[in-house]
Motif scaffolding. Sequence first.
Motif, mmCIF file in Angstrom:
data_model
loop_
_atom_site.group_PDB
_atom_site.id
_atom_site.type_symbol
_atom_site.label_atom_id
_atom_site.label_comp_id
_atom_site.label_asym_id
_atom_site.label_seq_id
_atom_site.Cartn_x
_atom_site.Cartn_y
_atom_site.Cartn_z
ATOM 1 N N SER A 110 0.276 -1.595 0.158
ATOM 2 C CA SER A 110 -0.195 0.131 -0.289
ATOM 3 C C SER A 110 0.997 1.381 -0.011
ATOM 4 N N HIS A 111 2.270 1.334 0.340
ATOM 5 C CA HIS A 111 3.330 2.248 0.079
ATOM 6 C C HIS A 111 4.426 1.887 -0.716
ATOM 7 N N LEU A 112 5.113 3.302 -0.546
ATOM 8 C CA LEU A 112 6.864 2.466 -0.957
ATOM 9 C C LEU A 112 7.596 2.096 -0.055
ATOM 10 N N TYR A 113 8.049 1.730 0.361
ATOM 11 C CA TYR A 113 8.590 0.860 0.911
ATOM 12 C C TYR A 113 10.514 1.429 1.512
ATOM 13 N N MET A 114 11.074 2.415 1.613
ATOM 14 C CA MET A 114 12.519 2.936 1.366
ATOM 15 C C MET A 114 13.117 3.274 2.200
ATOM 16 N N LEU A 115 13.831 2.401 2.101
ATOM 17 C CA LEU A 115 14.945 1.556 2.833
ATOM 18 C C LEU A 115 15.661 2.720 3.043
ATOM 19 N N SER A 116 15.768 3.136 4.342
ATOM 20 C CA SER A 116 16.981 4.928 4.881
ATOM 21 C C SER A 116 18.318 4.704 5.468
ATOM 22 N N LYS A 117 17.546 3.134 6.443
ATOM 23 C CA LYS A 117 19.080 3.227 7.523
ATOM 24 C C LYS A 117 19.260 1.071 7.467
ATOM 25 N N GLY A 118 20.065 0.917 7.615
ATOM 26 C CA GLY A 118 20.333 -0.401 7.991
ATOM 27 C C GLY A 118 20.318 -1.428 6.240
ATOM 28 N N LYS A 119 20.310 -3.071 6.296
ATOM 29 C CA LYS A 119 20.668 -3.774 5.167
ATOM 30 C C LYS A 119 19.612 -5.004 6.004
ATOM 31 N N VAL A 120 18.948 -5.064 4.467
ATOM 32 C CA VAL A 120 17.971 -6.630 4.073
ATOM 33 C C VAL A 120 18.140 -7.397 3.857
ATOM 34 N N LYS A 121 17.951 -8.122 3.553
ATOM 35 C CA LYS A 121 17.808 -9.993 3.117
ATOM 36 C C LYS A 121 16.061 -10.225 1.927
ATOM 37 N N THR A 122 16.791 -10.206 1.364
ATOM 38 C CA THR A 122 15.117 -10.837 0.916
ATOM 39 C C THR A 122 15.216 -12.398 0.070
ATOM 40 N N GLU A 123 14.038 -12.924 0.334
ATOM 41 C CA GLU A 123 13.915 -14.136 0.290
ATOM 42 C C GLU A 123 13.155 -14.771 -0.420
ATOM 43 N N ILE A 124 12.591 -15.662 -1.279
ATOM 44 C CA ILE A 124 11.768 -15.964 -2.065
ATOM 45 C C ILE A 124 11.664 -17.896 -1.628
ATOM 46 N N ILE A 125 10.267 -18.156 -0.596
ATOM 47 C CA ILE A 125 10.130 -19.503 -0.730
ATOM 48 C C ILE A 125 9.263 -20.052 -1.344
ATOM 49 N N SER A 126 9.773 -21.033 -1.796
ATOM 50 C CA SER A 126 8.899 -22.177 -3.207
ATOM 51 C C SER A 126 7.866 -22.941 -2.402
ATOM 52 N N GLU A 127 6.762 -23.091 -3.213
ATOM 53 C CA GLU A 127 5.744 -24.283 -2.726
ATOM 54 C C GLU A 127 6.326 -25.300 -1.635
ATOM 55 N N SER A 128 7.054 -26.068 -2.224
ATOM 56 C CA SER A 128 8.251 -27.369 -1.621
ATOM 57 C C SER A 128 8.408 -26.638 -0.620
ATOM 58 N N GLY A 129 9.040 -25.470 -0.498
ATOM 59 C CA GLY A 129 9.520 -25.281 1.433
ATOM 60 C C GLY A 129 10.706 -24.363 1.171
ATOM 61 N N PHE A 130 10.955 -24.865 0.165
ATOM 62 C CA PHE A 130 12.704 -24.335 -0.494
ATOM 63 C C PHE A 130 12.962 -22.511 -0.118
ATOM 64 N N THR A 131 13.727 -22.134 0.329
ATOM 65 C CA THR A 131 13.950 -21.192 0.733
ATOM 66 C C THR A 131 14.779 -20.920 -0.367
ATOM 67 N N ILE A 132 15.461 -19.505 -1.230
ATOM 68 C CA ILE A 132 16.205 -19.151 -2.371
ATOM 69 C C ILE A 132 16.005 -18.069 -1.891
ATOM 70 N N SER A 133 17.570 -17.447 -1.753
ATOM 71 C CA SER A 133 17.915 -16.102 -1.387
ATOM 72 C C SER A 133 18.570 -15.447 -2.662
ATOM 73 N N VAL A 134 17.235 -14.427 -2.524
ATOM 74 C CA VAL A 134 17.317 -13.353 -3.668
ATOM 75 C C VAL A 134 18.514 -12.428 -3.774
ATOM 76 N N GLU A 135 18.369 -10.831 -2.296
ATOM 77 C CA GLU A 135 19.707 -10.715 -2.835
ATOM 78 C C GLU A 135 19.839 -9.651 -1.112
ATOM 79 N N GLU A 136 20.308 -9.055 -1.194
ATOM 80 C CA GLU A 136 21.439 -7.782 0.266
ATOM 81 C C GLU A 136 21.024 -6.369 -0.388
#
Length: 220
Positions: free
Chosen positions: A48-74
């Motif tokens: 519902s909003h634009l999320y602007m990361l202004s401080k810090g560091k995050v990681k993004t992940e995708i969870i497949s239907e089989s439950g396997f976690t794939i790291s996308v990026e930091e």
Amino acid sequence: MNTDLLFFCTMCREKPLEEIANLKCTINHKIKTYKKGEYIACQGDHISHLYMLSKGKVKTEIISESGFTISVEEIEAPYPLAAAFLFSDNSCFPVDVIALEDCEIILISKAAIETQIAKCSGFLKGFMAYISNSVQSLSERLKIFSQKGIKAKIAYYILRHDKKGSFELGRSIVSLAEYFGVERPSLSRAISEMVKDGVIEYENGKGKILKYNDLNELLG
């Protein structure tokens, strides 16, 4: 004003800080903080909003239907999160977003973004450029995933980073393994085998291409 609010503005972001401070270019927003390890957003959450990361560091992940976690990026601040999906018909987060350290998020409503786009051509150009770059980045990631086998993924990545026969991975082996969606030992072994076979030279993230034909033959 918080200069991160001008992230997209091609006319403002290159100006000196003292000049930016005098701009009467305000964007309605609110700020939210997250502790290390907290989920900022989950895959499938409505945007519902634009999320602007202004401080810090995050990681993004995708969870497949089989439950396997794939790291996308930091992602390090300042940087927008999932901005390319903000105005889509199904505006949902495509990934989990997790704080790797204490983070600050600037939340800007869709209405505020629309207002800024309407009144500032520089913001519009920057926003459109960001969306285009995001699509290109996604396309590159899909091409890597389409390569069959770890060596094929390595070959594609190296050729994309080729600079007159030399290349830099730009990532640690751990990060690159996560980016490829493979195990780190398997990636290290594949690189070692390519070095042993005389296809590439490699040490500490940098290398040289010795056999272009062999790299191209690995591609799917």
